[in-house]
Enzyme design. Sequence first.
Site, short mmCIF file in Angstrom:
data_model
loop_
_atom_site.label_atom_id
_atom_site.label_comp_id
_atom_site.label_asym_id
_atom_site.label_seq_id
_atom_site.Cartn_x
_atom_site.Cartn_y
_atom_site.Cartn_z
N HIS A 74 30.01 42.30 37.58
CA HIS A 74 30.11 42.69 38.90
C HIS A 74 31.57 42.97 39.55
O HIS A 74 31.88 44.00 39.83
CB HIS A 74 29.36 41.87 39.81
CG HIS A 74 29.34 42.27 41.20
ND1 HIS A 74 28.10 42.58 41.79
CD2 HIS A 74 30.00 42.60 42.11
CE1 HIS A 74 28.11 42.99 43.02
NE2 HIS A 74 29.50 43.01 43.12
N GLU A 75 32.39 41.88 39.53
CA GLU A 75 33.64 41.81 40.09
C GLU A 75 34.66 42.76 39.25
O GLU A 75 35.35 43.71 39.68
CB GLU A 75 34.53 40.51 40.38
CG GLU A 75 33.45 39.69 41.14
CD GLU A 75 33.40 40.35 42.53
OE1 GLU A 75 34.01 41.29 43.02
OE2 GLU A 75 32.07 40.09 43.17
N HIS A 78 34.11 46.46 39.88
CA HIS A 78 35.05 47.13 41.08
C HIS A 78 36.29 47.46 40.59
O HIS A 78 36.88 48.31 41.11
CB HIS A 78 35.25 45.85 42.19
CG HIS A 78 33.64 45.74 42.65
ND1 HIS A 78 33.28 46.72 43.67
CD2 HIS A 78 33.09 44.80 42.86
CE1 HIS A 78 32.11 46.50 43.86
NE2 HIS A 78 32.08 45.09 44.03
ZN LIG Z 1 30.55 43.73 44.95
#
Ligand SMILES: [Zn+2]
Length: 160
Positions: A74-75, A78
């Site tokens: 998830h990170e 980004h």
């Molecule tokens: Zn996020």
Amino acid sequence: MLTRELKMQVQRQLKRDLAKANAYFQKTFTPPKINYAVRGQKAGVAYLQQNEVRFNPVLLTENAAEFIQQVVPHELAHILVYQQFGRVQPHGKEWQMMMETVLGVPAETYHCFDVSSVVGKQYAYRCACQTHQLTQRRHNGVLAGKRYLCRRCKAPLQAV
Ligand SMILES: [Zn+2]
Ligand SMILES: [Zn+2]
């Protein structure tokens, strides 16, 4: 306590995910710096301009497998989205595509870990209709002269 073994597992997951992104986009993404400085209920935070990802060591230790499968990609997604597309919506279509098509994981935006060991001390306050639990930060605000109103009854909150 966060172990070296867990940190290595995080690194291995990052490497696997980076390799997927490199292969998909036919380029070499710059690996982000990693640290474990996140406190509280947040699982991880991506600092795009610094190319840095910070993880929560307590939630990682308590939820190792799910954390590595969900929070790490998830990170990282980004960071990858920022390197590939620049500044766009944080969980927009580029990020969803990065998660699902490139990294092959469901594009979930919230973790569902038990956070009972990381929520700080809470302070009971009362309005006219119910009891509220305030965080340390809000409690400090009250001590510094701030007033909070209950959203439902609009009465000011008072320490119990
Ligand atoms: Zn996020
Ligand atoms: Zn109320």
